[in-house]
Every structure is written in structure tokens, then in C-alpha cells.
Scaffold this motif. Sequence first.
Motif, PDB file in Angstrom:
ATOM      1  N   ILE A   1       0.862  -1.185   0.000  1.00 13.77           N
ATOM      2  CA  ILE A   1       0.000   0.000   0.000  1.00 13.77           C
ATOM      3  C   ILE A   1       0.894   1.229   0.000  1.00 13.77           C
ATOM      4  N   SER A   2       0.768   2.010  -1.029  1.00 15.92           N
ATOM      5  CA  SER A   2       1.579   3.225  -1.162  1.00 15.92           C
ATOM      6  C   SER A   2       0.705   4.447  -0.965  1.00 15.92           C
ATOM      7  N   THR A   3       1.322   5.491  -0.539  1.00 14.38           N
ATOM      8  CA  THR A   3       0.628   6.763  -0.299  1.00 14.38           C
ATOM      9  C   THR A   3       0.904   7.712  -1.442  1.00 14.38           C
ATOM     10  N   VAL A   4      -0.163   8.215  -2.035  1.00 15.03           N
ATOM     11  CA  VAL A   4      -0.070   9.180  -3.123  1.00 15.03           C
ATOM     12  C   VAL A   4      -0.478  10.541  -2.573  1.00 15.03           C
ATOM     13  N   ARG A   5       0.396  11.485  -2.694  1.00 12.17           N
ATOM     14  CA  ARG A   5       0.121  12.814  -2.149  1.00 12.17           C
ATOM     15  C   ARG A   5      -0.996  13.480  -2.919  1.00 12.17           C
TER      16      ARG A   5
ATOM     17  N   VAL B   1      -3.126   3.668  -2.171  1.00  9.10           N
ATOM     18  CA  VAL B   1      -3.322   2.818  -3.345  1.00  9.10           C
ATOM     19  C   VAL B   1      -2.694   1.455  -3.083  1.00  9.10           C
ATOM     20  N   VAL B   2      -3.449   0.406  -3.367  1.00  4.31           N
ATOM     21  CA  VAL B   2      -2.915  -0.946  -3.282  1.00  4.31           C
ATOM     22  C   VAL B   2      -2.207  -1.254  -4.593  1.00  4.31           C
ATOM     23  N   GLN B   3      -0.928  -1.472  -4.512  1.00  6.92           N
ATOM     24  CA  GLN B   3      -0.121  -1.725  -5.698  1.00  6.92           C
ATOM     25  C   GLN B   3       0.276  -3.202  -5.733  1.00  6.92           C
ATOM     26  N   TYR B   4      -0.048  -3.833  -6.843  1.00  3.36           N
ATOM     27  CA  TYR B   4       0.321  -5.226  -7.064  1.00  3.36           C
ATOM     28  C   TYR B   4       1.572  -5.246  -7.937  1.00  3.36           C
ATOM     29  N   LYS B   5       2.616  -5.855  -7.409  1.00  4.91           N
ATOM     30  CA  LYS B   5       3.922  -5.791  -8.060  1.00  4.91           C
ATOM     31  C   LYS B   5       3.903  -6.406  -9.450  1.00  4.91           C
ATOM     32  N   TYR B   6       3.124  -7.455  -9.616  1.00  2.00           N
ATOM     33  CA  TYR B   6       3.101  -8.174 -10.892  1.00  2.00           C
ATOM     34  C   TYR B   6       1.770  -7.984 -11.620  1.00  2.00           C
TER      35      TYR B   6
ATOM     36  N   SER C   1     -12.234   5.455  -9.601  1.00  2.00           N
ATOM     37  CA  SER C   1     -11.236   6.344  -8.994  1.00  2.00           C
ATOM     38  C   SER C   1     -11.385   6.376  -7.479  1.00  2.00           C
ATOM     39  N   TYR C   2     -12.619   6.346  -7.024  1.00  2.00           N
ATOM     40  CA  TYR C   2     -12.834   6.365  -5.567  1.00  2.00           C
ATOM     41  C   TYR C   2     -12.257   5.113  -4.921  1.00  2.00           C
ATOM     42  N   VAL C   3     -12.554   3.956  -5.488  1.00  2.00           N
ATOM     43  CA  VAL C   3     -12.098   2.706  -4.884  1.00  2.00           C
ATOM     44  C   VAL C   3     -10.573   2.635  -4.893  1.00  2.00           C
ATOM     45  N   LYS C   4      -9.975   3.030  -5.969  1.00  2.00           N
ATOM     46  CA  LYS C   4      -8.521   2.870  -6.092  1.00  2.00           C
ATOM     47  C   LYS C   4      -7.760   3.878  -5.252  1.00  2.00           C
ATOM     48  N   PHE C   5      -8.235   5.118  -5.174  1.00  2.00           N
ATOM     49  CA  PHE C   5      -7.446   6.174  -4.538  1.00  2.00           C
ATOM     50  C   PHE C   5      -8.026   6.645  -3.201  1.00  2.00           C
ATOM     51  N   VAL C   6      -9.306   6.910  -3.136  1.00  2.00           N
ATOM     52  CA  VAL C   6      -9.874   7.603  -1.976  1.00  2.00           C
ATOM     53  C   VAL C   6     -10.215   6.633  -0.857  1.00  2.00           C
ATOM     54  N   PHE C   7     -10.859   5.532  -1.187  1.00  2.00           N
ATOM     55  CA  PHE C   7     -11.357   4.639  -0.149  1.00  2.00           C
ATOM     56  C   PHE C   7     -10.218   4.122   0.718  1.00  2.00           C
ATOM     57  N   THR C   8     -10.348   4.374   2.023  1.00  2.00           N
ATOM     58  CA  THR C   8      -9.398   3.872   3.008  1.00  2.00           C
ATOM     59  C   THR C   8     -10.200   3.352   4.184  1.00  2.00           C
ATOM     60  N   PRO C   9     -10.254   2.059   4.363  1.00  2.00           N
ATOM     61  CA  PRO C   9     -11.087   1.505   5.451  1.00  2.00           C
ATOM     62  C   PRO C   9     -10.546   1.895   6.810  1.00  2.00           C
TER      63      PRO C   9
ATOM     64  N   TYR D   1      -6.356  -4.189   5.650  1.00  2.00           N
ATOM     65  CA  TYR D   1      -6.414  -4.864   6.952  1.00  2.00           C
ATOM     66  C   TYR D   1      -5.155  -5.678   7.211  1.00  2.00           C
ATOM     67  N   LEU D   2      -4.672  -6.384   6.206  1.00  2.00           N
ATOM     68  CA  LEU D   2      -3.470  -7.198   6.391  1.00  2.00           C
ATOM     69  C   LEU D   2      -2.244  -6.333   6.665  1.00  2.00           C
ATOM     70  N   ILE D   3      -2.138  -5.199   5.978  1.00  2.10           N
ATOM     71  CA  ILE D   3      -0.963  -4.341   6.154  1.00  2.10           C
ATOM     72  C   ILE D   3      -1.006  -3.642   7.504  1.00  2.10           C
ATOM     73  N   VAL D   4      -2.151  -3.057   7.845  1.00  2.00           N
ATOM     74  CA  VAL D   4      -2.247  -2.283   9.084  1.00  2.00           C
ATOM     75  C   VAL D   4      -2.115  -3.182  10.313  1.00  2.00           C
ATOM     76  N   SER D   5      -2.762  -4.340  10.276  1.00  2.00           N
ATOM     77  CA  SER D   5      -2.717  -5.236  11.424  1.00  2.00           C
ATOM     78  C   SER D   5      -1.436  -6.058  11.486  1.00  2.00           C
TER      79      SER D   5
END
Length: 1353
Positions: A111-115, A151-156, A942-950, A1006-1010
Motif C-alpha cells: 500500500i503506497s501513499t499518493v500525495r 493505493v494498493v499496488q500489485y507488483k506483478y 477512482s474512488y475505490v482505487k485512490f480515496v477509499f481507506t477503510p 487490513y493485512l498491512i495495518v494489522s
Amino acid sequence: MRPTRQPVSFSFFCKVFITIFCIALTDARFTAMSLSMHPDTRKFTRGLNKPGTAAELRQSVSEVVRTSVWMVKPKVIEPLDYESVVLQRRTQIISDALRDMLQYPTDDFQISTVRHQGRTLVSTVPDRAEKEARSLFLQECIKTYKSDWHVVQYKYEDYSGDFRQLPNKVSRPEKLTVHLFEVDEDVEKDEDAASLGAQKGGLSKRGWLYKGNMNNAISVTMRSFKRRYFHLAQLGDGSYNLNFYKDEKTSKDPKGTIFLDSCIGVGQNSKVRRFAFELKMQDGSSYLLAADSEAEMADWVFTLNKILHSSFDLVAQDKRNGDLHDDDDLAKKDGYQDSFQTAKDIESKIRSETRLKLFTLDPDTQKLDLSGIEPDVRQFEEKFGTRVLVNCHSLTFNLQSCVAENAEGPTTNVEPFYVVLSLFDVQNSRKISADFHVDLNHPLVRGMTAAFRPEERHLNGGGDGDRPPWRADRLPEEALQYPRQGVFSVTCPHPEIFLVARIEKVLQGGITHCTEPYMKSSDSTKVSQKVLKNAKLACSRLGKYRMPFAWAARPVFKDASGMLDKASGFLAIYRQDSGKLSDNDMLKLLTDFRKPEKMAKLPVILGNLDITIDNVAPDLTNCVTSSYLPVRPFEGTEPSALLEVEEFVPCIAKCSQPFTIYKNHLYVYPRHLKYDGQKAFAKARNIAVCLEFKDSDAEDSQPLKCIYGRPGGPLFTKQAFAIVLHHQQNPEFYDEIKIELPPQLDEKHHLLFSFYHISCDSNSKKDQVEAQVGWAWLPLLREGRVITNEQQMPITTALPPGYLSIGDGVVKHSGPEIKWVDGGKPLFKLSTHLVSTVHTQDQHLHNFFHHWQNMECVLDGPTTDPSDPLLGSPEQELIKYLKSLHAMQGHVMVNFLPTILNQLFSVLTRTTQEEVAVNVIRVMVHIVAQCHEEGLEHHLRSYVKFVFTPEQYSTGGVSTPKCVHEELAKAMTTIFKPSTDILACNKLLKYSWYFLEVLVKSMAHYLIVSGKVKLCRNQRFSASFHHTVETLIHMLMPHITQKYKDNLDTARNANHSLAIFIKRCFTFMDRGFVFKQINNYINCFLPGDPKTLYEFKLEFLRVVCNHEHFVPLNLPMPFSKGRIQRFQDLQLDYSLSEDFCQNHFLVGLLLREVGGALQEGREVRQQSIHVLKSLMIKHTFDERYQAKSQQARLATLYLPLFGILQENVHRLNIKETSLLPNNSQNERDDSVPGNVSMAVPSRPGGSLDNGLHKEVFGVISGMASSGTRTNSSLTLTHHAESRGSLISTDSGNSLLDKSSDRTNSPEKVLSGNVFCLVLRLGSNGIVLVSLSLSLLSLFLPLSAAPSLTKSMF
């Protein structure tokens, strides 16, 4: 296991017999009825009595027969427990040389942060706004505009789509190379071969040489040399030929040719003749040539050696697709003998390097197909319509003079004029932009109102008092003193949009009186002086009051595409009519603007308004927003900045866009004042309206400096005056007053209007200029929302303290006594327009946020027990407000889309009642459906990819947090239940992609934060969540497989969305659990299903198998115990057995479905083979698996494809006759499986026994050499025609030679059977055999694979 045919039962024959008997009986009844009819009745008429019944019965019998034969459900094969298998075979995986193909990457996502960076140099949110915000809606809006994006970034991810979406790092030719041959060349067009070689980048040379006859039996002498004309030419395949002729006419056939691809060296040889050189060939022969001079000889030797060295360099290059463990590079050797030893390898190397992969020849890899590519998702940003740059140059009238006291200076207008520009939409009868104020006066003319100009401290930043207290940002004040360039934006351009210029002047008298001197064309010298004198006097007394003077207009666009009408201009300046000042009157005038006969009746003022329009450059600099914030790049070097003018976007959803910046403007429009019946004031004719914005009604309260100023003054002021009409008791106004509202509004914020009588009589010096004639006020908030639209207010004669407690003539509580003008009638009319991204006008949205804010106080209190009676009523009220959101206005929903969705997810995770959660999802379903209907689904992506943060919340004292993915899955499962709302269920099904993508992002977050991403897969999520996901997929199945007839698009969308969701679950969840869900879903489909369901199933498999880690998921490694020594041992791993399908689950499932689909109709077969072919093409061009060893390991996953071929051979009628189809017997449509049974031999696949499998096994295991092959049990004899059509076209081998070769090698056996299969399966067979051939080429010896390929094509 493949499903097998079951024997036809006796009961089945009984059913068929009874049905046939019914058909016969029905036909007999029809015959009897026809005979009993009137004999005069025509036969055609008698046949119309009851048509079609017999045909329908026959059709039903056909369906029964077909479904009874083929409706055999395959055996359910449970997938392996992937996590356990990987753990148990960890040693085997690690020790494998190709372990990268078996190990699933651990760094698969992050999960990367986009300014969140906007266009402006500073943040659009005021510094004090976040601290002062008390409203929940305001807080959430500010949070939306200030928060960074996650943003959730998938490496592959680049490898997770179709083969066309792979990174272009592996060379794939756009077009196949066009080969040229001598027999196809046009002699007339090939006269200049040198130019052709030059175009190809090759070498070319021609000239006279002496050619010696080289023969072992005859010695070379001087007389044996013949003079010939030599021509060095490059062929289409890159090789060179040295042709020689008797003369220079190279268009004729050459007398001989030296093939340089067989040459191993060129060197000087002067033993026989001077200036001679020798060409040595691979077969030991040589050619002796001689030139006329040493220089010419050296040139020829150099050119020929350059060609040979370019071929030798290919040998030294690394292999393009070399094995990871192959280190046997070719060594360079010197001398002709060494070159001769490597020359054989040169040809092999060239052929190997230029040979294309088999799938490169496939037409699908050559064409551009973007149908399956997902849309590009972009982050939210400010978007504008068609932007128009308005440049204001000058305004000149016929009355010109020097306004300086000493009469020294330029000739200018004799009084100051002010231009107000705005856009009007005649087609929709509305004003579509804010006002743009321009001061085009000469500095000397501006000095006439110097007494009313602001002090110098306003110009150079007089401190924070010169701007609203909540605005602490730095404003480019100097650049905005006299702006002359404005940037307008139009969302919906069309030819009926006009740029209107309203011209004003300092108040002096009536409009007719003031415009009369400007309408005469006589000598204007005396008139100019007189007007100048009166203007100076008026400017000295009334410099801050303005009056309307004239107007002009011009069209903006030529057409609806947004092309600017730059040629048109302001053709005339018309006098302003004092009775037609409103915007509606202006729209009526513009309606007749293109009618010359009507416009000719309007009085014209002699003058010229020079204003041009132009397109806005993409690299625009020195621009300022409508909130006076500098836009990047802002250099500040220009004397005047460009000012963006606010657009009033239509209040419809399709023209709206989500807000991304803070903006809080209120536009106030005084409309009309009716003072002809008032008796409170003796003089009330030249009435001026003054507006102030205040936050208190106390006696000593001061107005806020938040009103946007005019050119030449401060950027923000405390007061604003409307235009003044001379001797008008019922004046109309067209002014627009712009206010910067504070972030947080309360009940004390209001607009205060002061009315003044302005004395225009300059002769009476005792009279005061201003005389108070009334007050009025308008509170901004009503029921928590900003008041907009048209308002009518009474006017008071005095303004006592605490006046806000008085409303519409009725004293609230214990307010002061008040005296109303004209009995408290609503005498003053005005309207307001709110342009705000932090305040909403929608009552339903306001009520929802307001009620939830009150509930939060209860939920965060000391008790949050769901059984608490205090929580029951608020929850029920919340459900009511949630339901009311369905009536929310479309444009409001789009404008505040991120804020609304964020709040709904917050409610979802904090509520304690299932009914509330279900209603939250229903509101989301409504919003998502509305966005799709308006074509705005890209905003959702756009909302799901960038804005939504649970966010994780703890309900009361409960320590366990509630996550979005858990609550969302539960609520979706509830909605999918049969007893729920059908409409909401269908919409949720159709637009399920949105909710499933939210699930995925919430799981990742959830996996990253926890920190649970570091745990084992089966410990990452709770057992309850696994059960919820399984239930959700189970609830989706019947909606897709049973309701597709009624809602085809809905079912198709749900099937595709579910496939994407399951594919992404491989990244986060237990992969064995995901395998189980795939298996359960596929088992819902049955053999013999309608074509649509087959399409759904194959599309589902296509999406899932396109996973970026498809190869590790299938574990391409042997599962058999011990060393492979028998053919049966190999069958365990490389046949479509139950163990194979379990160990290599995805590829086994795909191959099973392809094999089953081959028994269906033509379209189903085509789609199934296309899915398999696309997947294999993807493996071919995937840069991660380019080594030969990797490709060979991949091929082991598809070896059961040979078994599919073997099983489908029984569909052919193989006899000791010609294999070509017989028109009389084989003209059946193979789309009907029942027709194939006529050609089924006694043993399915008996025509091709295990011989071929054993041959492949021998090659793989190394137990059989390439030189000795076991003959297959099937030999194709007496089929010369078939072999003739499959022979190679190599030069040097004749047709008879190929036909006479009757050895039963495996590739010939496969070729014959392949040809038979293609005859019956058509293009499907070609594709299927091509897939098998690509696999076989990886295992057969290098010498066998090309011959097999040639025999195929």
C-alpha cells in the motif's frame, strides 16, 4: 476424469417410443380433420387449422435424445490443500532448479501513499478551517480534500491480464517477414538491385571481374579466365548472392550464381593471375576471381569479408532464448579451416535466430484487440469544460479629450467606464458564469475618482486585515489590481452562448441624458469639454456609485464541438434601457441578437469595444483561481495575472464531477426594490443598496472583510454597492456580489442590507450625498442549510440591537420593537447562489449527516449497549434518513461522492443493527446504479482505487474492531437472500464489481495495518470471514446460473466481477480455500447447459487463469514418488487423471472444461479453445518464462492436451479409404453431437493408442533415443493424397521422394491423425493441434520438430 457415455436405458427407449407414437397420432388427427373439412376448402387453408404442433413435438424429441445422451455430470474432484502441500514439499521446491516457477512471491502487494496535490501553490483549505469546523459534513469534506490517497499496488499486476497486456519486453513482430524468391520477382521492377539492398540496410556492389574455371582435373591457367559482370545482391531473408552476367544487363537471368551463405572465407591468391582472390566454400570447392587493379581487388575482398564477418558475429552472440544452465558458447577460431568448421553452425544459428515462435504465427497475436482491457483509472482532479481566454484590450468612445488639468497628455475617454463580462446561455435561458470586472481606463482617467480609491496600504499587503480572517495564505495582490485577461470555462458549448459586456459609469443622472452626447456624430470638441466638466464634478462627489450605461454582446462558439468563433466581435454598443436591466431581459435581447431587423431598432452608442477570445494554452502561466489562489506554474513576473472566472455548472448529474478542492463562495443578486408606496421617508428615489456580511447583530459588531473587491481596490472589502438608477423608486438591479464564506456558519451569520437615497444634485451643496432610507437582513442558515434561490424581505426604518430575533414582522421571544416600512410588506427581492464544496443544499443529505453526528455522541458515550433503549429510537431514525438518501439530487450525489461513500462505510462499521447495515448497502447500490446510468462509473473506480481507506472502529467497549470487508460481505449476503428487495438485489448483482473491489482493498489494508500479512495464509482472516465469503459466493451462484434469461447483462457482469474477485483473493487468502470456491462455482454448471452458461463458465476460467502467478498456483513439478521408470508412472503426472487435476488444479480444471466443451456446439468449442490458446500465448510471451527449460516445464502442465486429442479421434470415421470427407456421408453439422455417434468406433480413441504417448514419454524421460523410435500401432497406408498435402516444400526434395518415404515415425503418425482431426473439427482442430504441436516441439529432438512443423503446415 472425463465423463463417459452411459448406455441408453430401456426406460429411455420407452419414452422415445411414446413420444413418436404421440407424433404419429397427432399427424393422424390432423389428417382426419382435414378430410372432414368442406371439400371445397383449399388444402393450404386446411393446413392452417393448428400449425406447428407436430414440428414442436419432433423438436422436443430431439432435445430429449440429445440431453439424455450427453447430460453426464463429471466427477467432482476436490482441489489440493495448497498451503499444506507447499509446506510439506518445501524441500522439493527449494531444491528444484526452477524454484522461481514454484514459489509464490512474498512481496506481491503493498500500500503506497499518493500525495493529494492540487493545481494551486498552496492548499485550498484555509488553515483555520479544520480547527473551526464543528459540522460533521464540513469535517468530512475537509478531510476528503486534505487527506492523501492510499493505493494498493500489485507488483506483478502487468502480468494479470490478457497476453496483449503483457509488458512489451519480449520481442513480438508486428508483421511477419515477407520473403522474396527469384520466381516471384518482377524482372522489370528489379533492375536496380543495389538500391533495393541499400533500402534494406545491406551491402551492394557490382563491377567487371575475371572468373577462373576451377576443376580438380584441370589446372587453372590465364586462358581459363573469362571476363564477367558481377553483381552482389541481398535477398529477402538477409543472405547474399554473387551473380555474374556476360554484360551489364542484370535484368536478364544470370549465367551463374555464387551463394555466399556457403562461403567460409575470402583471401588473396596471386599464384595464377595478378590481382586475383579466392572464395572458399563449405564443400571444399573454391571460386577464383581477378580484378583489373589492386585497389579494385582490395575493395571486393573487403566487401565480401564484411558480409562473411556479419554472419560469423551471429555465432558469437548469446542465445536469445538460451537455457538457464547452458554455458556452451561457441569459440572463435582463426583461419579458413576454423571458419569452415563453424560455417555449418552459421546457417543453423541464423535459422534459429530468425525462427519465430509458433504462436507468433497466430492471427490473434497480429491484430489489436482492446476488448478485454480494463479501463485506465485516474485519480480525482479538477476538470474544466471548454476553456476560453478573454483578452480585454480597450474601450473607446467618440468623445475624446485630455483629462489632465494642464491639457498635457494623451487623448482619452472624458470619463471613467467599467466593463463587466459574463456568459449567457440563450438556449437554456440562464447565466452560466460569474462576472469578470475589468477597468480599461487610462491612469489619468482613473485619477478622476482618486478620492474614493483605497489607500496605498491596501496595494502592498497591509496585513491580515486586508483578507478574510480565515484566509492566511499569500495572495498576489499586485497582479490582481487591474486584471485584463479572464479564463472562462463552458461545460456544454454550443452556438447560443454569448459573451455579454455591461458598461457602467460613475453615477451622474439618467441613462438617456448621460448617453445622448455619445450618440451624436457631430463636432465633439465642445461636447467633450462639457461632458468632461460634468464628469469631474460627479466623480468628486459620487465616485463610489455607478450607474448602467451600455451593453454589447458577441457569440463565443461556432458549433457544439467547442470551436471558438474568433472572427466575430462586439459589432455595436447599445444603450442600456433602464427598464430592461435584469438577466431575463438580457436573455430576451440575446434571443433577437441574430435578427438584424430587430437589433437595428436599438439605440447605438458610437464607440469600440476591443475584446478578443482565444483558446487556452496547456502551459498557461501566471493564472489565479476564482478564490485568488495562484496556480502552478506562477512566476509573478507579469504585471497582470490571468483570473479564472467561476462557471455555474448545470445542476445535472452528467455535467457534474466530484469535488476535490475547498471552495466556499456565495453570490448575492439584488433584484428589485418596490418603494413607490412607502411613506416613511420623504426622499427615496436614487436608491443605493449596500451589502455587508456580519457574524453578529450586536450594536458594536463590525462587518467581515470577505466581499470580493473591484479592480483598483482591495481584494476584499467590507461593503459592496449595487448600481443606482436615477429618479427610480422601483429600481431593478443586475449586480453580482461575491462573498467568501467562513468555513463554519452559525445562526448569527447574516447579510445586512442598507438602503440610501443618493443626492445627485450637484448645485445644492448643503444636501448630504447619502441619506438612510431603510435596513433589511437575511440570516444565512435555515434548518441548518444556506439559504439560496429567490428571497423577499421586509424593510425596517431603524436597526435596533438584536434584530436577528425578529423575523417577518413577528418578534421572536423577547426581541426589540421595530417599525416596518409600508406595513412590513416584502419590498426587497434578492436571490443567492451558493458555490461551495463544503456546504450542501440537499435536505436529505444534510439530515443524514446531522442525525449521524448526534448519534455519534451517543455511541461514544459511556454506554453503547445495543439493548439500551436510548439507542433504539436513533437507529430507527437513522434508517429513515438512510432511506431518504434515495431521493438525493443527482448532481449533489456526484459532487460529494467521496465524502458520502466514506461516511456510509463509517456507518457500516459502527452500527450494531443488521437492518442499518443492509440499508447502508442499499443506498450504495442506488448511488452506484445512478453513476452507471449517467455514464460516470469511472468516478467510482477512482474512488475505490485512490480515496477509499477503510477505518477500523471499536463499538463502545468492545475491543474487537469491525472491518469493512467483514460487514460488507455480511450485508451483501443478506441482500442476496430470496426474500429481500428484488430491485436492490438485481442492481447489486449488476454492479457487484464495485462492492467486490471494495472488499479486496479493505482486505489488503487490513493485512498491512494489522501486520497479519506476515502470518500464514490460513491465519490471516477469521473463520467467520471465510464462512461469510463462502456464503456470499454460494448466494451469488443461483443468481448467475438461473436468472440469466431474464437479466442477461446483469448475470454476465456478476460472473465477470466474481471471477476478478476470486482471482484477487489468491493474493490475500488461503489459496486452497480459493481453489475450493472455484470448484464449487464451476460445479454449478452442467454438461449440456445452454450456450450462454458455457460462455459464463469459460469467461470465469479465462479471468481466473490470467492470474499473474498462475504458474506457481499450479505447482509445475512431479508429484509421483521415486524415479520415473515406466510409462504408467509418467501417466500419473502428465495425463488428465484425478491426481493430475487435483495437484495442478487450475490447469486441470481448464483442460477438463475444454475437453467437455469439445462435445458441444461450434461456438462453445471455439470459445473454449480460444481461452486455452490465449493462456498458452501468454506463457509464450511472458518474459519471466523465456528460458527453454522454463518453457519445457510449462509444457508439462499441458501434456494432457494430447489425451484430449486422442479422445476426440473417435469423432472421425477412419477407414481404409480416402480421408477426404465424403459429400454424401459426412455433410453433417458437427455442432449437433448426436450426429457424431454414427462414426464412433468400438473403442474411443482406439485409432490412436498409447504409442504416441510412449514416444513422448521416451523423449521426456530420456529412455528412448532420437534415432530409434517405437513404431506406433496405427499406420496410414494407401493415403498418398493425404501425405501429399502435408509434405514439405524444401527445394531439392521432390514430391515422389516424400511420398515414397513410408517409415512410421511418431511425427508422421501424429501428422496423419492430426490431418484427420482437422478435417472434422475445422478451424477448431487446427488451433487445438497447434497447441499440442507447440508442446511436442519442446520435447522432440531438434531435427524432428521442424519436420513435424512442416508436415503440419
